[in-house]
Design a protein around this motif. Sequence first.
Motif, short mmCIF file in Angstrom:
data_model
loop_
_atom_site.label_atom_id
_atom_site.label_comp_id
_atom_site.label_asym_id
_atom_site.label_seq_id
_atom_site.Cartn_x
_atom_site.Cartn_y
_atom_site.Cartn_z
N HIS A 196 49.88 38.77 44.51
CA HIS A 196 49.10 40.16 45.05
C HIS A 196 47.78 39.86 45.54
O HIS A 196 47.30 40.62 46.23
N ASP A 197 47.27 38.28 45.26
CA ASP A 197 45.90 38.22 45.39
C ASP A 197 44.99 39.21 44.93
O ASP A 197 44.16 39.71 45.60
N HIS A 198 45.26 39.61 43.63
CA HIS A 198 44.56 40.85 43.13
C HIS A 198 44.43 40.55 41.65
O HIS A 198 45.70 40.55 41.01
N HIS A 199 43.50 40.32 41.25
CA HIS A 199 43.45 39.73 39.71
C HIS A 199 42.60 40.76 38.94
O HIS A 199 41.61 41.36 39.13
N PRO A 200 43.22 40.88 37.66
CA PRO A 200 42.76 41.86 36.51
C PRO A 200 41.41 41.22 36.06
O PRO A 200 41.21 39.87 35.86
N VAL B 263 44.37 50.78 46.83
CA VAL B 263 46.12 50.65 46.51
C VAL B 263 46.62 49.49 45.77
O VAL B 263 47.63 49.42 45.21
N ARG B 264 45.44 48.43 45.88
CA ARG B 264 46.08 47.24 45.20
C ARG B 264 45.95 47.29 43.69
O ARG B 264 47.03 46.85 43.11
N ASP B 265 45.13 48.25 43.30
CA ASP B 265 45.22 48.54 41.84
C ASP B 265 46.19 49.47 41.28
O ASP B 265 46.92 49.07 40.25
N LEU C 228 41.58 47.17 35.85
CA LEU C 228 41.88 46.90 37.24
C LEU C 228 40.77 47.46 37.88
O LEU C 228 40.50 48.76 38.00
N THR C 229 40.12 46.95 39.04
CA THR C 229 39.27 47.46 40.28
C THR C 229 39.25 46.76 41.40
O THR C 229 39.86 45.40 41.05
N THR C 230 38.83 47.04 42.44
CA THR C 230 38.96 46.07 43.58
C THR C 230 37.54 45.76 44.07
O THR C 230 36.82 46.91 44.57
N HIS C 231 37.01 44.75 43.81
CA HIS C 231 35.82 44.34 44.23
C HIS C 231 35.31 44.65 45.68
O HIS C 231 34.46 45.24 45.97
N ASP C 232 36.33 44.28 46.48
CA ASP C 232 35.94 44.50 47.94
C ASP C 232 36.04 45.81 48.35
O ASP C 232 35.73 46.17 49.34
N ALA C 233 36.63 46.97 47.53
CA ALA C 233 36.50 48.19 47.97
C ALA C 233 35.33 49.03 47.12
O ALA C 233 35.08 50.10 47.47
N1 HBI Z 1 40.99 40.73 42.79
N2 HBI Z 1 40.42 42.57 41.29
C1 HBI Z 1 40.41 42.10 42.56
N3 HBI Z 1 39.73 42.49 43.46
C2 HBI Z 1 39.29 41.90 44.59
O1 HBI Z 1 38.56 42.45 45.54
C3 HBI Z 1 39.96 40.57 45.04
C4 HBI Z 1 40.78 39.94 43.87
N4 HBI Z 1 41.33 39.00 44.15
C5 HBI Z 1 41.20 38.06 45.18
C6 HBI Z 1 40.42 38.87 46.31
N5 HBI Z 1 39.86 39.90 46.23
C7 HBI Z 1 40.25 38.15 47.53
O2 HBI Z 1 41.17 38.54 48.51
C8 HBI Z 1 38.84 38.26 48.32
O3 HBI Z 1 38.02 37.95 47.16
C9 HBI Z 1 38.76 37.33 49.45
#
Ligand code: HBI
Length: 97
Positions: A56-60, A83-85, A73-78
Amino acid sequence: MSIAELTADERDALVTTHPKWTLSREGKAIDRTIQFADFNEAFGFMTRVALIADKHDHHPEWFNVYNKVEITLTTHDAGGLSVRDVAMAAAIDAMVP
Ligand code: HBI
């Protein structure tokens, strides 16, 4: 990559559709704590989640001690929930035995 933060309605809907999760960090994150039979079960779960998170390229953000796993879970980029969470919460729920 920029991604939109959930609206207040979407955030409220999230905890309704995923009742095992609770809002934290003033609505900027969601948390779930899971107890497993033992460390082996807990770490096996974490291994499965790790592979999905990378897909998912989305890490807990998580903490593990013995049979307990605390997940945030949170989205650093947001700068909050996205929706990724929602997708990751559903994927994690499906991986709990
Ligand atoms: N995981 N939870 C989380 N939040 C992010 O914003 C995020 C991530 N994993 C990878 C990621 N972003 C990358 O896509 C960006 O840092 C480029």
